[in-house]
Design a protein around this motif. Structure first.
Motif, PDB file in Angstrom:
ATOM      1  N   PHE A   1      59.366  25.237  12.510  1.00  0.00           N
ATOM      2  CA  PHE A   1      60.174  26.409  12.853  1.00  0.00           C
ATOM      3  C   PHE A   1      60.981  26.134  14.123  1.00  0.00           C
ATOM      4  CE2 PHE A   1      60.914  30.580  14.749  1.00  0.00           C
ATOM      5  CZ  PHE A   1      61.326  31.329  13.658  1.00  0.00           C
TER       6      PHE A   1
ATOM      7  N   TYR B   1      60.946  30.600   7.497  1.00  0.00           N
ATOM      8  CA  TYR B   1      61.662  29.451   8.059  1.00  0.00           C
ATOM      9  C   TYR B   1      63.094  29.838   8.427  1.00  0.00           C
ATOM     10  CZ  TYR B   1      63.805  24.886   8.552  1.00  0.00           C
ATOM     11  OH  TYR B   1      64.505  23.813   9.047  1.00  0.00           O
ATOM     12  N   TYR B   2      63.765  30.555   7.548  1.00  0.00           N
ATOM     13  CA  TYR B   2      65.160  30.950   7.744  1.00  0.00           C
ATOM     14  C   TYR B   2      65.336  31.837   8.981  1.00  0.00           C
ATOM     15  CZ  TYR B   2      69.915  32.035   6.121  1.00  0.00           C
ATOM     16  OH  TYR B   2      71.277  32.157   6.009  1.00  0.00           O
ATOM     17  N   SER B   3      64.257  32.446   9.446  1.00  0.00           N
ATOM     18  CA  SER B   3      64.325  33.275  10.654  1.00  0.00           C
ATOM     19  C   SER B   3      64.765  32.457  11.863  1.00  0.00           C
ATOM     20  CB  SER B   3      62.970  33.922  10.942  1.00  0.00           C
ATOM     21  OG  SER B   3      62.573  34.769   9.892  1.00  0.00           O
ATOM     22  N   ALA B   4      64.437  31.173  11.888  1.00  0.00           N
ATOM     23  CA  ALA B   4      64.872  30.320  12.999  1.00  0.00           C
ATOM     24  C   ALA B   4      66.396  30.240  13.027  1.00  0.00           C
ATOM     25  CB  ALA B   4      64.256  28.927  12.869  1.00  0.00           C
TER      26      ALA B   4
ATOM     27  N   ILE C   1      54.327  30.126   8.231  1.00  0.00           N
ATOM     28  CA  ILE C   1      55.128  30.690   9.328  1.00  0.00           C
ATOM     29  C   ILE C   1      54.853  32.190   9.441  1.00  0.00           C
ATOM     30  CG2 ILE C   1      57.488  31.267  10.059  1.00  0.00           C
ATOM     31  CD1 ILE C   1      58.305  28.444   9.029  1.00  0.00           C
TER      32      ILE C   1
ATOM     33  N   THR D   1      56.667  28.631   4.332  1.00  0.00           N
ATOM     34  CA  THR D   1      57.031  30.049   4.432  1.00  0.00           C
ATOM     35  C   THR D   1      55.789  30.901   4.666  1.00  0.00           C
ATOM     36  OG1 THR D   1      58.981  29.751   3.047  1.00  0.00           O
ATOM     37  CG2 THR D   1      58.081  31.986   3.179  1.00  0.00           C
TER      38      THR D   1
ATOM     39  N   SER E   1      63.812  23.554  13.696  1.00  0.00           N
ATOM     40  CA  SER E   1      64.988  24.179  13.094  1.00  0.00           C
ATOM     41  C   SER E   1      65.792  24.934  14.149  1.00  0.00           C
ATOM     42  CB  SER E   1      64.585  25.128  11.964  1.00  0.00           C
ATOM     43  OG  SER E   1      65.720  25.824  11.489  1.00  0.00           O
ATOM     44  N   TYR E   2      65.120  25.724  14.939  1.00  0.00           N
ATOM     45  CA  TYR E   2      65.805  26.501  15.980  1.00  0.00           C
ATOM     46  C   TYR E   2      66.504  25.568  16.967  1.00  0.00           C
ATOM     47  CZ  TYR E   2      66.550  30.142  19.498  1.00  0.00           C
ATOM     48  OH  TYR E   2      67.114  31.020  20.396  1.00  0.00           O
TER      49      TYR E   2
ATOM     50  N   ALA F   1      53.653  24.628  10.943  1.00  0.00           N
ATOM     51  CA  ALA F   1      54.529  25.802  10.817  1.00  0.00           C
ATOM     52  C   ALA F   1      55.280  26.056  12.122  1.00  0.00           C
ATOM     53  CB  ALA F   1      53.708  27.028  10.422  1.00  0.00           C
ATOM     54  N   ARG F   2      54.555  26.046  13.230  1.00  0.00           N
ATOM     55  CA  ARG F   2      55.199  26.267  14.539  1.00  0.00           C
ATOM     56  C   ARG F   2      56.232  25.185  14.819  1.00  0.00           C
ATOM     57  NH1 ARG F   2      51.270  24.893  18.784  1.00  0.00           N
ATOM     58  NH2 ARG F   2      51.911  22.850  18.049  1.00  0.00           N
TER      59      ARG F   2
END
Length: 192
Positions: free
Chosen positions: A36, A134-137, A119, A116, A39-40, A32-33
Motif C-alpha cells: 500500500f 489498494y486503490y485507496s493509495a 489492506i 485487497t 503504491s502511495y 499489505a502495509r
C-alpha cells in the motif's frame, strides 16, 4: 457519454500515517502495509504495473500504464525518481531479478484479491472505519496532492492519466520527471 462514478475510498493524511506507522508482526499484514505504501510513494501506481516493474539497480521507475497502454495517445511513459521512502520498503521485497517477491505463489488475480482483503483488515485494525483497498493509495495520493496545491495536470501525469487535451494551453506544455518528482516530494513531505 458514460462516466465513472467517484469512488469514496481515499483516506486522510492522518489515516495514511496510521497505516504507514503501524507495527504489525503478521506477514500478510506487513505485505499489505508495505505494498500500500509503495503504491502511495510511487504516485499511486496500479498494482499490475507495480508487480510488472523491474527495480533491479533502479533509481528511476519508468513504465507504461497497463490499463491505458493500447488506448492512450501520445507519450505513454511515466517516469519518476524512486523516493527514498519507497526504496526502504523495496529493499525488503525485491528479488535478485528486480521483481517484487512476497513469497506467495498466487495468480495475479488471486494476489490482488488477497491484498485487497488484507489492506482492509489492516485498516480496520488501525481504527480506520471506512473502505480501504489498494486503490485507496492512488486516490489518496491525488487528494493529498490537490489539497496542498499541486496542479491537477501534474497529478494526472504522476498517476498516468492522460493530460486532457481540451485545455489548449497544454498543447504547449510537456510534463517531465522533474515535475512529477517535485510533486511526489511535496506529497510525501506533507506526511511528516
Amino acid at each position: 457519454m458514460p462516466h465513472s462514478e467517484e469512488r469514496e475510498i481515499d483516506i486522510t493524511v492522518e489515516e495514511l500515517k496510521k497505516i504507514r506507522d503501524c507495527n504489525v508482526k503478521e506477514k500478510s499484514l506487513c505485505v499489505a502495509r508495505d505494498i500500500f505504501m509503495i503504491s502511495y510513494y510511487l504516485g499511486g501506481i496500479n498494482l499490475i504495473d507495480l508487480m510488472n516493474a523491474n527495480f533491479k539497480n533502479a533509481s528511476v521507475l519508468e513504465y507504461i500504464r497497463t490499463k491505458t497502454a493500447h488506448t492512450k495517445r501520445g507519450d505513454k511513459r511515466i517516469s519518476i525518481t524512486i523516493p527514498f521512502e519507497a526504496k526502504e520498503i523495496l529493499k525488503k521485497w525485491v528479488n535478485k531479478s528486480g521483481k517484487l517477491e512476497f513469497g506467495y505463489k498466487y495468480s495475479y488475480v488471486n494476489f490482488r484479491n488477497y491484498i485487497t482483503k488484507e489492506i482492509q483488515r489492516l485498516a480496520s485494525l488501525q481504527g480506520i472505519d471506512k473502505r480501504v483497498v489498494y486503490y485507496s493509495a492512488r486516490k489518496s495520493f491525488v487528494q493529498h496532492g490537490f489539497e496542498i496545491g499541486i496542479p491537477l495536470e501534474i497529478l494526472e501525469y504522476c498517476i498516468g492519466q492522460s493530460v486532457k487535451k481540451n485545455r489548449p494551453i497544454f498543447n504547449y506544455v510537456k510534463f517531465m520527471r522533474k515535475h512529477a518528482d517535485e510533486a511526489i516530494r511535496k506529497v510525501l513531505d506533507n506526511l511528516k
